[in-house]
Enzyme design. Structure first.
Site, short mmCIF file in Angstrom:
data_model
loop_
_atom_site.label_atom_id
_atom_site.label_comp_id
_atom_site.label_asym_id
_atom_site.label_seq_id
_atom_site.Cartn_x
_atom_site.Cartn_y
_atom_site.Cartn_z
N THR A 240 0.82 -1.20 0.00
CA THR A 240 0.00 0.00 0.00
C THR A 240 0.86 1.26 0.00
O THR A 240 2.03 1.22 0.38
CB THR A 240 -0.96 -0.01 1.21
N GLN A 262 -0.37 4.96 7.07
CA GLN A 262 -0.14 4.07 5.93
C GLN A 262 1.02 3.14 6.20
O GLN A 262 0.99 1.96 5.83
CB GLN A 262 0.10 4.90 4.67
N HIS A 265 0.61 -0.44 7.90
CA HIS A 265 0.17 -1.66 7.22
C HIS A 265 1.26 -2.71 7.11
O HIS A 265 1.02 -3.89 7.32
CB HIS A 265 -0.31 -1.32 5.81
N GLU A 332 -1.64 5.15 -5.03
CA GLU A 332 -2.87 4.46 -4.65
C GLU A 332 -3.81 5.43 -3.92
O GLU A 332 -4.98 5.55 -4.24
CB GLU A 332 -2.51 3.28 -3.74
N HIS A 333 -3.27 6.12 -2.91
CA HIS A 333 -4.01 7.14 -2.17
C HIS A 333 -3.25 8.46 -2.30
O HIS A 333 -2.05 8.51 -2.03
CB HIS A 333 -4.09 6.81 -0.68
N ASP A 366 -10.64 4.26 3.97
CA ASP A 366 -10.45 2.85 4.29
C ASP A 366 -11.72 2.22 4.85
O ASP A 366 -11.95 1.02 4.68
CB ASP A 366 -9.32 2.70 5.32
N GLU A 420 -9.78 -5.32 -47.36
CA GLU A 420 -8.97 -6.06 -46.39
C GLU A 420 -8.62 -7.46 -46.90
O GLU A 420 -8.08 -8.27 -46.14
CB GLU A 420 -9.72 -6.15 -45.05
N HIS A 425 -16.05 -12.38 -46.16
CA HIS A 425 -16.83 -11.46 -45.33
C HIS A 425 -17.90 -10.78 -46.18
O HIS A 425 -19.06 -10.67 -45.78
CB HIS A 425 -15.93 -10.40 -44.69
#
Length: 441
Positions: A240, A262, A265, A332-333, A366, A420, A425
């Site tokens: 994190t 943080q 963690h 992330e944050h 959170d 193509e 097709h």
């Protein structure tokens, strides 16, 4: 304690800040792949027996079965602390408000008279939701995984969380209680790469899933990378991280507290302050030491995280350069603690989630902001989003054309097919009308 990187006076290079100049943890998922590959293959071939063996080897528990009994879920809910239950219920309520608003409606576009394209949003049929264990307990991750899946309309979901020796080989009771509170009755005592393999391949107890979401350690991330394609994944979530863009108006007490929160963690967690104020940087350094004296998990998590190469204070010339730095970092944050924080936040391009001003700390997100805390890490926020209802939905185009509507555009289809060098097709269109299909060449 925390290192400094001084970018003041440096001209911004064309294309932005060099990401290699910024703090970042070493995370070699590629190297971990070869270690998780035999584990995943073992689970594929031996199923539950392999999971039981790995629970004994990695978690120190002896299991008779991997699926958690229904009575254990109900017992955990009945014994849950009423205050924790009330907090979880409020977290769920707020998360539902935000995620319910994300649900997309089917939309039909009339391209021409008689020709429509409808985009249908169809939920994934069955998902596996991973809730980490280890150093902490994460009932909040149950909420963050389950609520968007439920709001997306996923019909079948299973939760896996590592077995805990102190709880007789079951996942932590608070995790079980959160599952019961959300009505999830399929829960497995399995962690790490082996849990991801269980979801991907299925076992005697667990049917395979189409998608696996949720944060985890490097082994979980490596298993997700290995099995991506067989299963869909949300992201390869790593350690994190928080970045805080702050100027002289920020309160160093708030900034230090958020950096520490943080770092709590994991020893590999990243805490980064980006500021144009040398005075704030110095005050934050002093405040870090002061606050560490009054908290726990200091020596085993917080101090290693704050002193690691993944954390640091980055000094910049001003908010503009600071924005360039945090966009390159793609946190992330990301907290914005500057003058006119809302206007600065509106200019951010790369972040998993942005927290505006002094009273929107990451801790709020959170647990109880209503936002989702399963977010991209390791710079992946420059191309990936956090977990949401959309993560569990697939857009399917339904094409409905009448004979007349096809006839109107048939010439263009045939022309493009021939351009193509794909004449069959064009022949597939001609076959529906009185056109002669030319022979193959």
């Amino acid at each position: 304690m925390i290192s400094r990187i001084d970018l003041r006076g440096a001209a911004l290079p064309e294309g932005g800040i060099d990401r290699d100049l910024l703090p970042r943890a070493e995370l070699d998922v590629e190297a971990a792949l070869e270690k998780v590959r035999p584990i995943c293959e073992d689970v594929r071939h031996r199923g539950t027996a392999a999971l039981i063996d790995y629970a004994r080897r990695f978690d120190g528990v002896t299991l008779e079965r991997v699926r958690v009994p229904a009575e254990a879920l109900q017992r955990a809910l009945a014994e849950l602390d009423p205050a924790v239950r009330a907090a979880l219920e409020e977290s769920i309520r707020r998360a539902r408000l935000v995620h319910r608003a994300q649900r997309r409606e089917d939309h039909t576009t009339q391209v021409v008279p008689g020709g429509t394209v409808t985009e249908r949003w169809v939920p994934v049929e069955r998902v596996g939701l991973y809730v980490p264990g280890g150093r902490s307990v994460y009932p909040s991750s149950v909420v963050m995984n389950v609520v968007p899946a439920q709001e997306a309309g996923v019909g079948s979901m299973a939760v896996a969380s590592p077995p805990q020796s102190e709880f007789g080989g079951l996942p932590h009771p608070t995790v079980l209680a959160a599952c019961a509170l959300l009505g999830v009755d399929e829960v497995y005592a399995a962690g790490g790469a082996q849990a991801v393999a269980m979801f991907a391949y299925g076992t005697e107890e667990c049917r395979p899933v189409a998608m696996v979401t949720g944060p985890g350690n490097i082994w979980v991330a490596a298993a997700k990378r290995l099995l991506k394609g067989r299963i869909g994944i949300d992201a390869e979530a790593g350690p994190t991280e928080i970045a805080i863009l702050a100027d002289a108006t920020a309160d160093p007490v708030h900034v230090a507290a958020d950096l520490i929160s943080q770092a709590e963690h994991d020893p590999l967690a990243a805490s980064v302050l980006v500021t144009d104020s040398d005075e704030l940087a110095t005050a934050v350094e002093k405040e870090l030491e002061a606050q560490l004296a009054a908290t726990k998990h200091v020596e085993d998590r917080i101090r290693p995280a704050l002193t690691g190469r993944q954390s640091g204070i980055v000094l910049v010339d001003g908010v503009d350069q600071g924005l360039a730095v945090v966009d390159a970092y793609a946190a992330e944050h990301l907290e914005i603690q500057t003058e006119d924080a809302a206007a600065v936040a509106a200019r951010v391009r790369n972040a998993g989630a942005v927290f505006v001003g002094a009273y929107a700390p990451v801790s709020l997100g959170d647990y109880a902001a209503g936002s989702n805390h399963v977010l991209p890490t390791g710079g992946c926020a420059c191309h990936s989003s956090g977990l949401s209802v959309q993560s569990f939905l697939r857009g399917i185009h339904v094409v409905d054309y009448s004979r007349e509507a096809l006839a109107e555009v048939a010439g263009h289809v045939v022309t493009l097919a021939e351009a193509e060098d794909l004449p069959a097709h064009g022949a597939a269109v001609k076959a529906r009308f009185d056109w002669k299909v030319p022979p193959s060449k």
